[in-house]
Design an enzyme around this catalytic site. Structure first.
Site, mmCIF file in Angstrom:
data_model
loop_
_atom_site.group_PDB
_atom_site.id
_atom_site.type_symbol
_atom_site.label_atom_id
_atom_site.label_comp_id
_atom_site.label_asym_id
_atom_site.label_seq_id
_atom_site.Cartn_x
_atom_site.Cartn_y
_atom_site.Cartn_z
ATOM 1 C CD1 TRP A 74 63.399 57.508 27.692
ATOM 2 C CD2 TRP A 74 63.569 57.654 29.918
ATOM 3 N NE1 TRP A 74 63.457 56.233 28.196
ATOM 4 C CE2 TRP A 74 63.565 56.288 29.556
ATOM 5 C CE3 TRP A 74 63.674 57.981 31.266
ATOM 6 C CZ2 TRP A 74 63.658 55.265 30.489
ATOM 7 C CZ3 TRP A 74 63.766 56.963 32.200
ATOM 8 C CH2 TRP A 74 63.757 55.624 31.802
ATOM 9 C CE LYS A 482 76.092 47.736 23.552
ATOM 10 N NZ LYS A 482 76.774 48.050 24.725
HETATM 11 C C1 F6R Z 1 74.436 49.822 27.199
HETATM 12 C C2 F6R Z 1 74.550 51.062 27.920
HETATM 13 C C3 F6R Z 1 74.146 51.103 29.344
HETATM 14 C C4 F6R Z 1 75.130 51.970 30.140
HETATM 15 C C5 F6R Z 1 74.660 52.131 31.588
HETATM 16 C C6 F6R Z 1 75.651 52.939 32.395
HETATM 17 O O1 F6R Z 1 74.877 49.948 25.892
HETATM 18 O O2 F6R Z 1 74.948 52.053 27.372
HETATM 19 O O3 F6R Z 1 74.049 49.832 29.884
HETATM 20 O O4 F6R Z 1 76.380 51.369 30.089
HETATM 21 O O5 F6R Z 1 73.422 52.770 31.603
HETATM 22 O O6 F6R Z 1 75.828 54.205 31.870
HETATM 23 P P1 F6R Z 1 77.064 55.089 32.271
HETATM 24 O O7 F6R Z 1 78.291 54.418 31.762
HETATM 25 O O8 F6R Z 1 76.825 56.408 31.609
HETATM 26 O O9 F6R Z 1 77.061 55.175 33.768
#
Ligand code: F6R
Length: 605
Positions: A74, A482
């Site tokens: 990425w 979403k």
């Molecule tokens: C949306 C999504 C992101 C994550 C955010 C935090 O569907 O997945 O907004 O919620 O990047 O990620 P974590 O929970 O892994 O810290």
């Protein structure tokens, strides 16, 4: 963010690398590459595009090499292209490496190395590491010396041509896990990469280096001292990392929600004496001056609901901050504060930085996390796991639901620990109703075709508003997120009461509003907002409770939910919002599991 993998074993490495990369593709998918050691030389394939594109190139290629590394990218530094794809090499192609992270001082390192005569073949920050490792002498020493010079985050898998059957792994602020198989070892950014082959793992920590050879592995701290670390058997089921007959991981993960909710609640509720037991924080009395919740994206919206749960039930003041804002506003935080960090991956750079700051300031840190051994779980004072299982779809679904469950349990736990009166036996009712939620979610999922029809009707619109109050406001934010992240439709979540302060100007026949109508004290106000939208010819999809005849007449479409307590309603209402976003994206032909420009965990700031 990228995914890296390394394999050393008795079987040809390539199939393991490709399979592992596929399960890491959620971490990045703009380019891909592998390198194998054959007759003391590297053979490499690097390509802009997805793993399936690389596989096509490899159709007529076979290799018996039992040692190799792979990468799915990425892009951060350098556009997605064949030349910027990993693995990267030193000038003489004697060192090959894959990197996940960011080399912050790469420009000065690159300038210095160029003056010394090094020749760069890519625009990436990662390539400087290969050149720093170039030269003579013990490869391990060269790695330690490199670590002294590189600033930033890096997880690396490295092979030196002079040691063709040795694989090195280095971890510094980016995840790296060692998988210990019968006759093989794996290094990977995340467990699904090798879960089919072994569930025995060593979670590496920052500053550690692992040397894997046919004789086994040795772990070193950055000052070269050998370390003994426990091998942990992870409880995750490899099947969870497969699509299991569903078209997309996201849909599969939406459908897993009843089960993972049950798992998250399991052993944490005693229905006989109506109590919550959270062994992870046994003895905590909940008497904090204030709680600050830090998180990003979906996890942050779970945090907004956590605030409602904790303030209402445990009567502790709570503030919720985006992790990326918290760390740059010199927050007033100290020993009497609890910081709750919520993160599915446990690797989100902003959340980790916020936690480190909170710890520096003396606050206690509780992590609500889904990934065992992730960085967040290593730096927090205590961890409550969400038990959602591996979440692969880039759009978070089941992890969000489990985060809500943990936050609710936490609020009930602190309420009791603090001796908050429960005269109306509200907490007992919540516990009783909570265990019915998985069954009620199944009922919603059984009517999935409703959302498909709804999506067909609405997918051509370009703007959506999501409106809610109280517990429905964070859900409005999550529903909008979403939709926008997987279908690329503009969507905004708003507190319904704010409509008249500006956003109502947006309403016109081509704008749809998803209005979340509760049964609580603001119901009539939200219905008022809905009518204001209809009066301006806006389209309305309402979400309410079975049998809500009043709304049926007012909205264009209505989604009915099984009845539950208002405080528990987000657990049910989120499911239609996820399904609606999913089917809209499907109608639009979007890549649901790998939406453009996004990566599953954001390990860069
Ligand atoms: C949306 C999504 C992101 C994550 C955010 C935090 O569907 O997945 O907004 O919620 O990047 O990620 P974590 O929970 O892994 O810290």
């Amino acid at each position: 963010m990228c995914g890296i993998i390394g394999y050393l074993g008795k079987e040809p490495a390539l199939p393991f690398l490709l399979r592992g990369l596929k399960s890491l593709e959620y971490r990045g998918y703009d380019s891909v590459g592998v390198a194998l050691v054959e007759e003391e030389k590297f053979i490499s394939f690097r390509k802009k595009g997805k793993i399936r594109d690389l596989e096509q190139d490899l159709t007529d290629f076979s290799s018996n090499s039992c040692c190799g590394i792979g990468h799915t990218r990425w892009a951060t530094h350098g556009v997605p292209s064949d030349r910027n794809a990993h693995p990267h090499f030193d000038c003489q192609e004697k060192v090959a490496l894959v990197h996940n992270g960011i080399v912050e001082n790469y420009q000065s390192l690159r300038a210095g190395l160029s003056l010394e005569g090094h020749c760069f073949r890519s625009d990436t920050d990662s390539e400087v590491i290969a050149h720093l490792l170039e030269g003579e002498g013990d490869p391990l020493e060269r790695i330690f010396n490199m670590m002294k010079r590189v600033e930033g985050s890096y997880a690396l898998c490295i092979i030196f041509q002079e040691e063709p059957d040795v694989l090195y792994g280095v971890r510094q602020l980016s995840p790296l896990i060692l998988g210990v198989g019968e006759d093989s070892h794996f290094l990977a950014s995340d467990l699904p990469a090798f879960l089919e082959d072994t569930r025995r793992v060593v979670f590496l920590e920052d500053g550690e280096v692992v040397r894997v050879s046919p004789a086994g592995y040795t772990i070193y701290s950055s000052d070269g001292i050998k370390k003994d670390k426990p091998v942990v058997t992870v409880p995750w089921d490899p099947v969870r990392a497969e699509k299991g007959g569903f078209k997309h991981f996201m849909l599969k993960e939406i459908h897993e929600q009843p089960q993972v909710l049950e798992e998250t609640l399991m052993g944490r509720i005693n229905l006989l004496d109506k109590r919550v037991c959270l062994e992870e924080i046994a003895g905590w009395d909940g008497n904090f001056e204030r709680i600050t919740i830090v998180a990003c994206g979906t996890a942050n919206y779970a945090g907004l609901l956590g605030k409602i749960f904790l303030e209402k039930l445990a009567r502790i003041p709570v503030e919720v901050d985006y992790a990326s804002e918290f760390r740059y506003r010199d927050p007033l935080i100290g020993e009497n504060n609890l910081v709750i960090a919520i993160s599915q991956s446990g690797e989100t750079a902003d959340t980790l930085a916020a936690v480190r700051l909170a710890k520096e300031k003396g606050a206690r840190v509780l992590a609500i996390c889904n990934v065992m051994g992730s960085t967040l779980t290593q730096i927090a004072d205590a961890v409550i796991y969400t038990r959602a299982g591996i979440e692969i779809g880039v759009a978070s679904t089941k992890a969000f639901l489990c985060q809500l469950a943990v936050l609710l349990l936490l609020a009930l736990y602190f309420a009791e620990a603090r001796g908050i009166e429960d005269e109306q036996l509200e907490r007992e009712k919540i516990l009783e109703e909570l265990v019915s939620l998985p069954r009620q979610i199944r009922e919603i999922l059984e009517k999935e075709e409703i959302f498909q029809d709804l999506a067909r009707e609405f997918y051509l619109l370009k703007d959506f508003l999501y409106l809610g109050r109280g517990v429905f406001y964070p859900l409005a934010l999550e529903g909008a997120l979403k939709l926008k992240e997987i279908s690329y439709i503009h969507a905004e979540g708003l507190p319904a009461g704010e409509m008249k302060h500006g956003p109502i100007a947006l309403i016109e026949p081509d704008v749809a509003s998803v209005v979340l109508v509760g049964s609580g004290e603001t119901r009539s106000k939200v219905i008022g907002n809905l009518e204001e939208i209809k009066a301006r010819q806006g389209k309305v999809i309402a979400v309410s409770w079975v049998g809500d005849k009043e709304l049926e007449k007012k909205a264009d479409r209505i989604i009915f939910l099984p009845p539950t307590l208002e405080i528990l309603s987000p657990f049910l209402a989120i499911v239609p919002l996820q399904l609606f976003a999913y089917y809209v994206a499907l109608e639009k032909g979007c890549d649901v599991d790998q939406p453009r420009n996004l990566a599953k965990s954001v390990t860069v700031e």
